[in-house]
Design an enzyme around this catalytic site. Structure first.
Site, PDB file in Angstrom:
ATOM      1  CE  LYS A 156      -4.127  -1.986   1.910  1.00 26.56           C
ATOM      2  NZ  LYS A 156      -4.958  -1.967   3.100  1.00 26.56           N
ATOM      3  CG  HIS A 159      -0.218   7.366   4.257  1.00 22.38           C
ATOM      4  ND1 HIS A 159       0.065   7.960   5.449  1.00 22.38           N
ATOM      5  CD2 HIS A 159      -0.884   6.208   4.550  1.00 22.38           C
ATOM      6  CE1 HIS A 159      -0.409   7.224   6.441  1.00 22.38           C
ATOM      7  NE2 HIS A 159      -0.987   6.152   5.920  1.00 22.38           N
ATOM      8  CG  HIS A 162       3.126   5.191   6.476  1.00 22.73           C
ATOM      9  ND1 HIS A 162       2.395   4.878   5.364  1.00 22.73           N
ATOM     10  CD2 HIS A 162       2.563   4.497   7.497  1.00 22.73           C
ATOM     11  CE1 HIS A 162       1.429   4.035   5.691  1.00 22.73           C
ATOM     12  NE2 HIS A 162       1.506   3.796   6.983  1.00 22.73           N
TER      13      HIS A 162
END
Length: 636
Positions: A156, A159, A162
Site C-alpha cells: 500500500k 503516505h 508514515h
C-alpha cells in the site's frame, strides 16, 4: 540532575561540568543563595531555569517557586538580589519582578565552554547518566525504551503519515540514545490480512519476477491496483444483488434463484479466492507462507535502503503477522474474565460509557471482535503490547502515530490498565502528530517515500544550478542535491510543533533562505570552509587565548553554545524536534551576523586562533544538533 549540597564541592563541580558547563553556574548560585534564602542548595538548584532569550539573563530563578513565607515574592527578590555576592563567575543578579536574572561573566564562560566542546566533540550535549536506572550509580544498568515508528503497510502507498512517523520516530530514537537509554527501534508493519490473499493471486495473474526483484514495493503495489480493478466491479455486482434480495424478502417473493446467484458470484469472486488463500496462511500452509514470506522479506530489504537515506535503521521489524493467535485469544479471554468485554448484536465490545467515572466514559465504545468472529486491531495490539513487555522488559514504550489514532491508543492504554495490566499501560506513551496537506509528486499522487525524495532531490539540483560559481565548487552535485533534498523534507516536517498540520511545499522547503534544511546545511558548509581556509591545527585551537573574544557577537555566541546541553534536556521533556531546530536557527542567525565582525582570515595570529576556536565550537554544536535531528551535515 539534582545537586546534593553535602557532597565535596570540587567533586560536584567536576561531575556537573563534565555533562553541562552551565551546571557549574547552577552549583555556584545554589551554594551562594542557600544561606541568603534559608533554602537548601538542592532546592534552589532544581528551580533554576534556562531562559528563552538572552535579554532575560543566562539563568533565571522564579522566587515564588521557593515558597518562602513572610514577605511578598517581589520584595524577597529585591532583598536576595542585594545580598547576593559578586563572584569570579557571575555578576550581581538583576531583579525583574519576582525573578532573579543571572548573567555569566564572559571570559570565564568562554574558557569553560569552548574547551569543553572541542574536547567532547560529538558528545557535547549528551548525558549518558540520564538513561541509568539510578543516575548516581554507574553500575545500575541502562533503562530500555521501545520506539515504534514508520509502520507502513506492505503493497500500500507509503503516505504522508508514515513519512512524519518515520522522521519524528528517528529523531526520538537519537534523543533517547544520547540520554543513555538502550533504544529498540521497531517497525510494526501492516503485513497480514486478506490483502495478502489478493496479492498472491495478483502475482499469479500479473506478476513479473524481474520487476519484483528490481522494485518489490512498487511492483506489489501495481499488481494490487490491477487486481482491485477486477474485484471492485465484482463487489459492486454482489452488493446490487444483495439489495435486490433484501427487497424480494420484504415483498415476500421467492428468493431461491437470487440466493443461488449471490452464492455463485461470491464463490468465483477474487475476494473469495483471497479469503481462502489467507485462511491457508493462517493455517500455516507451507506454500502460502513461502510466498507471503518472500513478499515481506523483499519489501523490508527495499524499505531498509530508503530508510538508510534518512539515517534511519531498525532493530526489529515486527508486524501484525508476528502476534500469535494464542496471544490474541488470551487477550480476549482476559477481557471477558475481567468483565470488561460484552456481547453486542453478535460482536464483542468494551463499553466505557457504562463506567461511573467521567474520565473513563469519554473513551466511548471499543469494538474488539466483529460479528463474523474475526479479531480487530485492538485485540492484536493488546497481545503485542504484552508480548513486548514479556520479551524486552522495557521501561518505556512510545508509539509514534498520527493524531487520527488518538482515541484508538487511548482505548488501548485504558483497556490494558483495566484488565489488570497497569504495569504495562503505565509505561506506554503516544507521541502524536498532525497531517501533511498537499503532498503529491510531479508525476501525480504520492505512492512511496522514494518518489518524494527523488522529486525533492531533482528540485534541489535545479536550485543549486542557479548559483553557477558555488555549483562548480561542489564535488558531487547529484549526491549533494540528494542530501540537501532529504534535509529539506525533514526540516520542513520538524519546524512546527508536532501536532500542527502543515502544507507540503517544494518551493519553500528547497530554498537556501529562511529557516529551511538547505539553510542549515549552508551554515555548516560555510563553517567548514572557514576551517579549511584558516589552516590551523587542533593544537592551535587548544592553545588559543580565549580572553581575546571581547566583542558582543562573540560573547553572545558563547552564551548560545553554553546552553546546548540545556536544550537537549528541555527536548527530553517536550519530545518536540522544533525545540532543537529553533535553537539551531537562532544560533546560525547569530553566526551569519558575526562573520563581518569576527573575521578569521587577515586577523593577527592570536586573535585568529581565538576566533577559529569559537567557530569550530559552533560548527561542532551545529553538527551535533543536525545529527540529533537525523540530518547528514555537508562540508561543502
Amino acid at each position: 540532575m539534582a545537586y546534593n549540597g553535602s557532597k565535596d564541592v570540587a567533586d560536584v563541580e567536576a561531575a556537573f561540568a563534565h555533562h553541562n558547563p552551565v551546571d557549574v553556574y547552577r552549583f555556584q548560585i545554589s551554594r551562594d543563595l542557600a544561606p541568603i534564602t534559608g533554602k537548601s542548595a538542592e532546592e534552589i538548584f532544581d528551580r533554576l531555569q534556562w531562559t528563552q532569550t538572552m535579554d532575560k539573563g543566562d539563568l533565571g530563578l522564579p522566587i515564588p517557586s521557593l515558597r518562602i513565607q513572610g514577605k511578598k515574592p517581589g520584595d524577597q527578590a529585591v532583598e536576595f538580589g542585594e545580598k547576593y555576592p559578586e563572584s569570579p563567575l557571575l555578576g550581581k543578579p538583576t531583579v525583574n519582578g519576582t525573578f532573579l536574572q543571572f548573567y555569566f561573566k564572559p571570559e570565564p564562560l568562554a574558557k569553560l565552554v569552548i574547551p569543553s566542546i572541542l574536547r567532547k566533540k560529538q558528545y557535547y550535549g549528551a548525558n549518558s547518566t540520564l538513561g541509568l536506572r539510578d543516575p548516581k550509580d554507574l553500575t545500575s544498568g541502562r533503562k530500555t525504551i521501545i520506539i515504534e515508528f514508520s509502520s507502513p503497510n506492505i503493497a500500500k502507498p507509503f503516505h504522508a503519515g508514515h513519512l512524519r512517523s518515520t522522521i519524528i520516530g528517528g529523531f526520538l530514537a537519537n534523543l533517547y540514545e544520547i540520554a543513555g537509554w538502550k533504544v529498540i527501534r521497531m517497525n510494526y508493519l501492516g503485513d497480514w490480512g486478506r490483502q495478502f490473499g489478493l496479492l498472491a493471486n495478483a502475482f499469479e495473474a500479473y506478476g513479473s519476477e524481474d520487476k519484483l526483484q528490481q522494485d518489490p514495493i512498487s511492483h506489489l503495489f501495481d499488481i494490487y491496483v490491477e487486481i482491485n480493478k477486477v474485484s471492485k466491479p465484482e463487489e459492486d455486482e454482489i452488493k446490487e444483488k444483495k439489495e435486490q434480495l433484501k427487497q424480494a424478502e420484504e415483498q415476500k417473493r421467492d428468493t431461491a434463484d437470487l440466493e443461488k446467484e449471490i452464492a455463485e458470484l461470491n464463490a468465483k469472486s477474487v475476494n473469495e479466492k483471497a479469503r481462502q488463500y489467507f485462511k491457508r496462511l493462517e493455517n500455516g500452509d507451507k506454500d502460502a507462507l513461502a510466498i507471503w514470506s518472500r513478499f515481506r522479506k523483499l519489501s523490508i530489504e527495499r524499505y531498509e535502503k530508503t530508510y538508510a537515506r534518512l539515517n534511519i535503521h531498525y532493530d526489529v521489524y515486527s508486524g501484525e503477522s508476528q502476534v500469535e493467535m494464542w496471544r490474541m485469544d488470551r487477550a480476549a479471554e482476559e477481557l471477558k474474565s475481567s468483565g470488561l468485554s460484552e456481547d453486542s448484536k453478535g460482536a464483542v465490545i468494551v463499553d466505557f460509557t457504562k463506567s461511573k467515572e467521567k474520565n473513563v466514559k469519554k473513551f466511548g465504545k471499543a469494538l474488539v471482535k466483529k460479528t463474523d468472529g474475526s479479531s480487530l486491531y485492538l485485540t492484536r495490539d493488546i497481545g503485542e503490547a504484552v508480548k513486548r513487555d514479556e520479551l524486552y522488559h522495557f521501561d518505556k514504550m512510545i508509539y509514534v502515530v498520527s493524531s487520527q489514532q488518538d482515541m484508538h491508543l487511548a482505548q488501548l492504554f485504558k483497556i490494558l490498565e483495566l484488565m489488570g495490566r497497569k504495569e504495562v499501560s503505565d509505561k506506554c506513551q503516544h507521541v502524536n502528530f498532525g497531517m501533511v496537506q498537499g503532498m503529491s509528486t510531479r508525476r501525480g499522487t504520492v505512492k512511496f517515500l522514494d518518489d518524494i525524495l527523488r522529486d525533492v532531490g531533482e528540485k534541489m539540483h535545479e536550485v543549486m544550478k542557479r548559483n553557477e560559481k558555488k555549483y562548480e565548487q561542489v564535488e558531487n552535485p547529484e549526491q549533494t542535491a540528494d542530501t540537501l533534498g532529504i534535509s529539506a523534507v525533514m526540516v520542513q516536517d520538524m519546524r512546527g510543533k508536532r501536532i500542527n498540520d502543515y502544507e507540503f511545499s517544494l518551493e519553500r522547503m528547497t530554498s537556501f533562505e529562511g529557516d529551511t534544511g538547505p539553510y542549515l546545511q549552508y551554515a555548516h558548509a560555510r563553517l567548514c570552509s572557514i576551517t579549511r581556509k584558516a589552516g590551523l591545527t587542533p593544537q592551535d585551537l587548544e592553545s588559543a587565548d580565549l580572553s581575546l573574544l571581547k566583542e558582543s557577537h562573540a560573547i553572545n555566541l558563547v552564551r548560545a553554545l553554553a546552553s546546548w546541553p540545556d536544550v537537549v534536556q528541555q527536548t527530553l521533556r517536550t519530545l518536540e524536534p522544533t525545540t532543537v531546530l529553533t535553537y539551531l536557527f537562532k544560533m546560525t542567525h547569530m553566526l551569519s551576523s558575526s562573520y563581518d565582525v569576527l573575521q578569521v582570515l587577515g586577523s593577527e595570529p592570536e586573535l585568529k586562533k581565538a576566533r577559529m576556536a569559537l567557530y569550530e565550537a559552533a560548527r561542532q554544536v551545529l553538527n551535533n544538533g543536525m545529527k540529533l535531528l537525523g540530518l547528514n551535515p555537508v562540508e561543502r
